[in-house]
Design a protein around this motif. Structure first.
Motif, mmCIF file in Angstrom:
data_model
loop_
_atom_site.group_PDB
_atom_site.id
_atom_site.type_symbol
_atom_site.label_atom_id
_atom_site.label_comp_id
_atom_site.label_asym_id
_atom_site.label_seq_id
_atom_site.Cartn_x
_atom_site.Cartn_y
_atom_site.Cartn_z
ATOM 1 N N ILE A 138 -6.773 8.373 6.892
ATOM 2 C CA ILE A 138 -5.962 9.239 6.033
ATOM 3 C C ILE A 138 -4.480 8.915 6.184
ATOM 4 C CG2 ILE A 138 -5.263 11.633 5.648
ATOM 5 C CD1 ILE A 138 -8.128 12.456 6.375
ATOM 6 N N GLU A 139 -4.031 8.650 7.406
ATOM 7 C CA GLU A 139 -2.631 8.292 7.632
ATOM 8 C C GLU A 139 -2.274 6.996 6.907
ATOM 9 O OE1 GLU A 139 -0.174 9.788 8.989
ATOM 10 O OE2 GLU A 139 -1.266 11.562 9.685
ATOM 11 N N GLN A 140 -3.152 6.010 6.985
ATOM 12 C CA GLN A 140 -2.903 4.757 6.274
ATOM 13 C C GLN A 140 -2.850 4.982 4.765
ATOM 14 O OE1 GLN A 140 -5.873 1.947 7.504
ATOM 15 N NE2 GLN A 140 -5.127 1.817 9.614
ATOM 16 N N SER A 141 -3.748 5.832 4.255
ATOM 17 C CA SER A 141 -3.743 6.131 2.819
ATOM 18 C C SER A 141 -2.447 6.823 2.413
ATOM 19 C CB SER A 141 -4.946 7.005 2.457
ATOM 20 O OG SER A 141 -6.161 6.349 2.768
ATOM 21 N N LEU A 142 -1.985 7.754 3.258
ATOM 22 C CA LEU A 142 -0.726 8.446 2.953
ATOM 23 C C LEU A 142 0.453 7.487 2.964
ATOM 24 C CD1 LEU A 142 -1.153 11.781 4.952
ATOM 25 C CD2 LEU A 142 -1.164 11.485 2.475
ATOM 26 N N LYS A 147 4.529 4.718 -0.118
ATOM 27 C CA LYS A 147 5.164 3.459 -0.469
ATOM 28 C C LYS A 147 5.145 3.245 -1.969
ATOM 29 C CE LYS A 147 4.924 -1.505 0.485
ATOM 30 N NZ LYS A 147 4.184 -2.578 1.215
ATOM 31 N N ARG A 148 4.009 3.542 -2.598
ATOM 32 C CA ARG A 148 3.911 3.401 -4.053
ATOM 33 C C ARG A 148 4.788 4.405 -4.770
ATOM 34 N NH1 ARG A 148 4.058 0.397 -8.273
ATOM 35 N NH2 ARG A 148 3.148 1.414 -10.115
ATOM 36 N N LYS A 149 4.887 5.640 -4.225
ATOM 37 C CA LYS A 149 5.726 6.652 -4.844
ATOM 38 C C LYS A 149 7.194 6.234 -4.828
ATOM 39 C CE LYS A 149 6.950 10.318 -2.627
ATOM 40 N NZ LYS A 149 6.968 11.608 -1.888
ATOM 41 N N TYR A 150 7.676 5.743 -3.675
ATOM 42 C CA TYR A 150 9.066 5.291 -3.592
ATOM 43 C C TYR A 150 9.309 4.094 -4.513
ATOM 44 C CZ TYR A 150 9.288 8.306 0.532
ATOM 45 O OH TYR A 150 9.249 9.385 1.380
ATOM 46 N N GLN A 151 8.327 3.238 -4.635
ATOM 47 C CA GLN A 151 8.464 2.097 -5.538
ATOM 48 C C GLN A 151 8.615 2.559 -6.984
ATOM 49 O OE1 GLN A 151 5.228 -0.665 -5.272
ATOM 50 N NE2 GLN A 151 6.112 -2.103 -6.733
ATOM 51 N N VAL A 152 7.811 3.563 -7.375
ATOM 52 C CA VAL A 152 7.912 4.092 -8.741
ATOM 53 C C VAL A 152 9.272 4.754 -8.957
ATOM 54 C CG1 VAL A 152 6.975 5.827 -10.323
ATOM 55 C CG2 VAL A 152 5.427 4.380 -9.026
#
Length: 233
Positions: A138-142, A147-152
């Motif tokens: 779960i930590e890795q998924s978060l 990371k994807r959210k900041y990229q967006v």
């Protein structure tokens, strides 16, 4: 040194036996295909592994090849053997389908259980190590989600900056174009004729200032009294 001749006996080593079966099975299927193409013949090949897994090749259809062989050998003592082979083939095929469905059902159950555990449901049967592993997953998924959210967010900021730059350039261009047009002098604005509608409005207002009097009946006595004096004079 020449190639050593392989001794024709069962290979005792399970790993070597599996590798040899895989290689020789591929060669056998390849030879059967080449024979059917080069010589234009109908070839049917059926192979069952030691675990009961089926491998087959047919230039047309394995069922039609077996049926053709049965018809040609009808009346021979080998008919019963051929029927047994066909029956065994059907039984193995059904068994493989059942095993596949059972394996697929187990896989779906495992996936459903993993999904529920990731959502924090039905954790009673999990051990400490399993819970620790779930927490790590779960930590890795978060981390990947963040990371994807900041990229967006960075992409959106970049797009907004590009739009801002484009608007500033367009505004500067409009300002430059405005400076090219000459401004009207102050006296020119006074000489502009009035709108006809404005003149009509002003005329209408003048008409409204005129007093009109409408009298019905005999004139007043004062007016009648003043009329003789006017005649005398």
């Amino acid at each position: 040194m020449g190639r050593r001749k392989t001794e024709m006996k069962r290979i005792e080593n399970a790993a070597r036996r599996k590798v040899t079966f895989s290689k020789r099975r591929s060669s056998l299927l390849k030879k059967a295909y080449e024979l059917s193409v080069l010589c234009d013949v109908e070839v049917g090949l059926i192979v069952f592994s030691s675990l009961g897994k089926l491998y087959e090749f047919s230039s047309s259809s394995i069922q039609s090849t077996v049926a053709r062989y049965t018809e040609r050998s009808r009346g021979d003592t080998s008919d019963s053997i051929m029927e047994q082979i066909v029956q065994f083939y059907r039984v193995q095929q059904r068994k493989m389908e059942a095993d596949y469905l059972s394996s697929f059902s187990k896989t779906m159950e495992q996936l459903e259980t993993s999904k529920k555990q990731l959502l924090g449901v039905e954790l009673e049967s999990c051990s400490f190590n399993e819970l620790h592993g779930l927490e790590g997953n779960i930590e890795q998924s978060l981390q990947r989600i963040r990371k994807r959210k900041y990229q967006v967010i960075e992409e959106q900021i970049s797009q907004l900056k590009e739009k801002e730059t484009s608007f500033l350039k367009e505004n500067e261009s409009l300002c430059q174009k405005r400076k090219l047009f000459p401004q009207l002098p102050a006296s020119a604005s006074k000489e502009v004729p009035r709108c006809p509608s404005h003149q009509a409005t002003s005329t209408h207002s003048n008409y409204n200032e005129v007093e009109t009097e409408l009298r019905i009946g005999f004139p007043d006595r004062g007016a009648m009294a003043s009329s003789p004096s006017t005649k005398k004079g």
